[in-house]
Motif scaffolding. Structure first.
Motif, PDB file in Angstrom:
ATOM      1  N   ALA A  64       1.054  -1.257   0.005  1.00  0.00           N
ATOM      2  CA  ALA A  64       0.008  -0.054   0.158  1.00  0.00           C
ATOM      3  C   ALA A  64       0.813   1.315   0.171  1.00  0.00           C
ATOM      4  O   ALA A  64       1.851   1.175   0.484  1.00  0.00           O
ATOM      5  CB  ALA A  64      -0.827  -0.157   1.245  1.00  0.00           C
ATOM      6  N   SER A  65       0.450   2.332  -0.595  1.00  0.00           N
ATOM      7  CA  SER A  65       1.109   3.820  -0.577  1.00  0.00           C
ATOM      8  C   SER A  65       1.156   4.129   0.757  1.00  0.00           C
ATOM      9  O   SER A  65       0.536   3.994   1.708  1.00  0.00           O
ATOM     10  CB  SER A  65       0.177   4.526  -1.351  1.00  0.00           C
ATOM     11  N   VAL A  66       2.583   4.804   1.101  1.00  0.00           N
ATOM     12  CA  VAL A  66       2.828   5.112   2.479  1.00  0.00           C
ATOM     13  C   VAL A  66       2.030   6.405   2.758  1.00  0.00           C
ATOM     14  O   VAL A  66       2.224   7.300   1.928  1.00  0.00           O
ATOM     15  CB  VAL A  66       4.149   5.149   2.484  1.00  0.00           C
ATOM     16  N   GLY A  67       1.530   6.514   3.750  1.00  0.00           N
ATOM     17  CA  GLY A  67       1.257   7.901   4.418  1.00  0.00           C
ATOM     18  C   GLY A  67       0.144   8.644   3.721  1.00  0.00           C
ATOM     19  O   GLY A  67      -0.045   9.824   3.902  1.00  0.00           O
ATOM     20  N   VAL A  68      -0.776   7.794   2.870  1.00  0.00           N
ATOM     21  CA  VAL A  68      -1.736   8.751   1.992  1.00  0.00           C
ATOM     22  C   VAL A  68      -3.125   7.959   2.305  1.00  0.00           C
ATOM     23  O   VAL A  68      -3.375   6.914   1.527  1.00  0.00           O
ATOM     24  CB  VAL A  68      -1.504   9.024   0.676  1.00  0.00           C
ATOM     25  N   PRO A  69      -3.828   8.058   3.314  1.00  0.00           N
ATOM     26  CA  PRO A  69      -5.132   7.291   3.569  1.00  0.00           C
ATOM     27  C   PRO A  69      -6.008   7.342   2.545  1.00  0.00           C
ATOM     28  O   PRO A  69      -6.264   8.587   2.059  1.00  0.00           O
ATOM     29  CB  PRO A  69      -5.760   7.909   4.845  1.00  0.00           C
TER      30      PRO A  69
END
Length: 386
Positions: free
Chosen positions: A178-183
């Motif tokens: 999953a992409s980091v730090g972007v809910p």
């Protein structure tokens, strides 16, 4: 039962502190961000190829040309020794147990995150043939520094905003589902094709996995170097005793008995503990008062060496996310092996430098051949042993 408080040793010269993340944001990063491919069924559990066997624990190589592992001192092939390991983020939540592949970790770290919950990172040398690895959870930046000591590929399922700066570094090779730090961001993450959900219709935080075949393909596609990078890797990590003359800690400064090691004051939710098996010469690990099992082998996790690394910590500015110091020359801890223990100090002064541990005479500790558990303790929290 005697209680011993880890000494609080702080220094104004400590140069670097690293941090944790908030539980609600973590769930956003791990559940909403699910770009990883899914499979309708998980691979069938299969026993892993562990190097920690009686044959591997010998002073003579079982086959010509084999070399000693820098991680466990077991005999391994030259190809395995030259290849980079993986460092996998494993949760400790009750709902995440048992896990697959965690028993193959030559070194297992456990450290607190937010919400009084700990998390684990398993560093695995022989990972290419593992049929199932996980479940996998989000990363923390302090774990990345420990993975860098082994020049490992960092394997995680997203992570909080502050992890982005760390995984974007040129010396860090990570794969994330999953992409980091972007809910809520559904854009593909770096290496996301290596991950899958065991139940794609129910993407929970406890059913994200990978395997050796998928990781191999993703690493190749990303163009990562698969052999240890000389610029970053220092193989002189641990010092080991010979198999024929193991370290019993006899005559060591301040040696004491330690058949049971209780982390309940450190990892307050999981109440991690280890108990020494006199006949086998290893410590058996438990969570929540129950054996911690690797589902690939249906065996409880065991360790020849146990290190408690007392560490300076504090909070980020929001007073919610934890930070841990990974580079220091002033902190202490304990080393346990063969049912005994001693007080130690530890030192680490640069990013890729191995953490070194010393007895109270200033000599580097000598580990026994086999696996090592490293419990990172917040300064001021007690380790209990008897």
């Amino acid at each position: 039962m005697k209680k011993y408080r880890i000494l609080l040793l702080l220094s104004l010269t400590v140069t670097l502190a690293l941090t944790g993340c908030g539980k609600d944001k973590e769930k956003d990063a791990e559940i909403k961000e699910t770009p990883a491919p899914v499979e309708s069924t998980a691979p069938a559990p299969e026993e892993s190829d562990s190097s920690n066997t009686e044959q591997a624990k010998s002073d003579e190589p079982p086959e010509e040309g084999m070399v000693r592992s820098a991680m466990t001192n077991d005999w391994i092939s030259p190809e395995t020794a030259s290849a980079r390991p993986i460092a996998v983020m494993f949760p400790t939540d009750k709902g995440s147990q048992p896990q697959y592949g965690i028993g193959s970790a030559g070194v297992l770290y456990e450290c607190m995150e937010e919400g009084e919950m700990s998390r684990q990172m398993g560093v695995i040398e022989q990972w290419q043939d593992l049929k199932q690895i996980g479940n996998i959870r989000s990363g923390r930046d302090y774990y990345v520094y420990w993975s860098q000591e082994w020049d490992a590929f960092y394997i995680h399922w997203g992570g909080p905003f502050y992890l982005r700066e760390m995984v974007d570094r040129s010396d860090v090779d990570n794969l994330s589902a999953a992409s980091v730090g972007v809910p809520g961001n559904s854009s593909p993450a770096l290496g996301s094709e290596a991950f899958y959900r065991s139940d794609p219709k129910n993407p929970t935080i406890h059913n994200g996995y990978t395997n050796g075949e998928k990781l191999t393909a993703a690493i190749s596609a990303l163009g990562y170097e698969t052999a240890h990078r000389e610029k970053y890797y220092q193989p002189d990590h641990f010092t080991f005793a010979t198999v024929s003359e193991p370290n019993t800690l006899e005559g060591a400064p301040g040696v004491f008995d330690a058949k049971k090691i209780d982390f309940s004051k450190i990892f307050t939710t999981t109440k991690t503990s280890l108990e020494y098996n006199e006949e086998e010469g290893v410590y058996y690990k438990s969570l929540y008062g129950q054996p911690q099992i690797d589902k690939l082998t249906d065996k409880q996790l065991t360790f020849d060496n146990v290190i408690v690394q007392s560490t300076y910590w504090d909070y980020r500015q929001d007073n919610k996310y934890l930070r841990f110091t990974v580079k220091d020359t002033t902190s202490d801890g304990y080393y346990f092996t063969r049912g005994k223990g001693i007080h130690i100090t530890w030192k680490k002064t640069s990013d890729n430098e191995p953490t070194k541990y010393y007895d109270d005479n200033g000599n580097e500790i000598v580990l026994n051949t086999g696996k090592t558990f490293i419990g990172i303790a917040q300064n001021g929290r007690e380790i209990i042993y008897e």
